[in-house]
Design an enzyme around this catalytic site. Structure first.
Site, PDB file in Angstrom:
ATOM      1  CG  HIS A   1     -43.373  17.257  46.360  1.00 34.66           C
ATOM      2  ND1 HIS A   1     -42.544  18.227  46.877  1.00 34.66           N
ATOM      3  CD2 HIS A   1     -44.186  17.880  45.471  1.00 34.66           C
ATOM      4  CE1 HIS A   1     -42.839  19.392  46.325  1.00 34.66           C
ATOM      5  NE2 HIS A   1     -43.827  19.211  45.471  1.00 34.66           N
ATOM      6  N   PRO A   2     -41.037  13.016  46.339  1.00 29.41           N
ATOM      7  CG  PRO A   2     -38.774  12.576  45.979  1.00 29.41           C
ATOM      8  CD  PRO A   2     -39.881  13.486  45.557  1.00 29.41           C
TER       9      PRO A   2
END
Length: 238
Positions: free
Chosen positions: A206-207
């Site tokens: 999850h950036p």
């Protein structure tokens, strides 16, 4: 009403294996809701779809709408594929849509492996494909080094595409290149991928969480973690 104007083929068993050709396939055909249902006549399957599959050597079974999950599960485990006919049935709210969603979600589970990755930050184990990839092309060299050595990517998932599944599924190998992998200690899984010929990309990590979420203590917030959020977002928005 949103409807499906083309047909979709899904392979159910054994989609992810390298099994030899099946000369006796059993293919389901999903029924569609009638626009104007009548008593004891609420759905239909066009005979042309049945003949189309039988002409290719398949045995065909109907997949009727508005059945229980248990009935669908039994059928799913008994067929080699399912055809979703095109037509006027709603793909938003209909018996056709509900049944199609059930089979599609079960199919996806065949591709996924349970991993112990619900709350952990990890570095990326880059493959050789990452060097010439589109998604990482604009990342500074220093950040790429940090991504490979520091736990900068949040993993908050229970299911992953294992490298075993990827390497034994020709459909995946021919469509996607793997840019990075990770492991939970037992299973190596795909963590970043991009399509060879299409602008389709996927990150198991999850950036967005690095810069904007603080709920979990494992979310990384170092300067390099924040840069990871920025460069990933910039790529997708270019």
């Amino acid at each position: 009403m949103t409807s499906l104007s083309f047909c979709v083929f899904l392979l159910c068993l054994p989609f992810y294996s390298s099994a030899s050709t099946n000369d006796r396939p059993i293919i389901g055909v999903l029924a569609q809701d009638l626009r104007t249902p009548r008593e004891n006549y609420t759905s239909y399957i066009a005979a042309s779809y049945v003949k189309f599959l039988e002409a290719a050597g398949a045995r065909v079974v109907p997949v009727m709408i508005n059945k229980t999950a248990e009935e669908y599960k039994t059928l799913f485990n008994s067929i080699n594929g399912i055809l979703y006919p095109g037509g006027s049935a709603s793909i938003v709210s209909s018996g056709y849509q509900r049944a199609a969603k059930i089979f599609y979600e079960w199919l996806l589970r065949l591709l996924l492996t349970r991993t112990n990755t619900t709350a952990v930050a990890l570095p990326l184990d880059f493959t050789d494909e990452a060097k010439g990839s589109r998604i990482f092309k604009g990342f500074p060299a220093e950040l790429m080094e940090d991504l490979a050595s520091e736990p900068l990517t949040d993993n908050s998932h229970k299911w992953s595409v294992s490298m075993l599944t990827y390497n034994t599924t020709e459909e995946l190998k021919n469509f996607y290149k793997v840019l990075s992998t990770n492991t939970d200690g037992d299973t190596e899984f795909v963590s970043t991928m991009e399509a060879y010929d299409y602008p389709i990309y996927g990150t198991q990590w999850h950036p967005e969480k690095n810069a904007f979420e603080w709920k979990k203590p494992h979310y990384p917030h170092s300067p390099s973690a924040i840069k990871t959020t920025f460069y990933t977002g910039r790529f997708f928005c270019q």
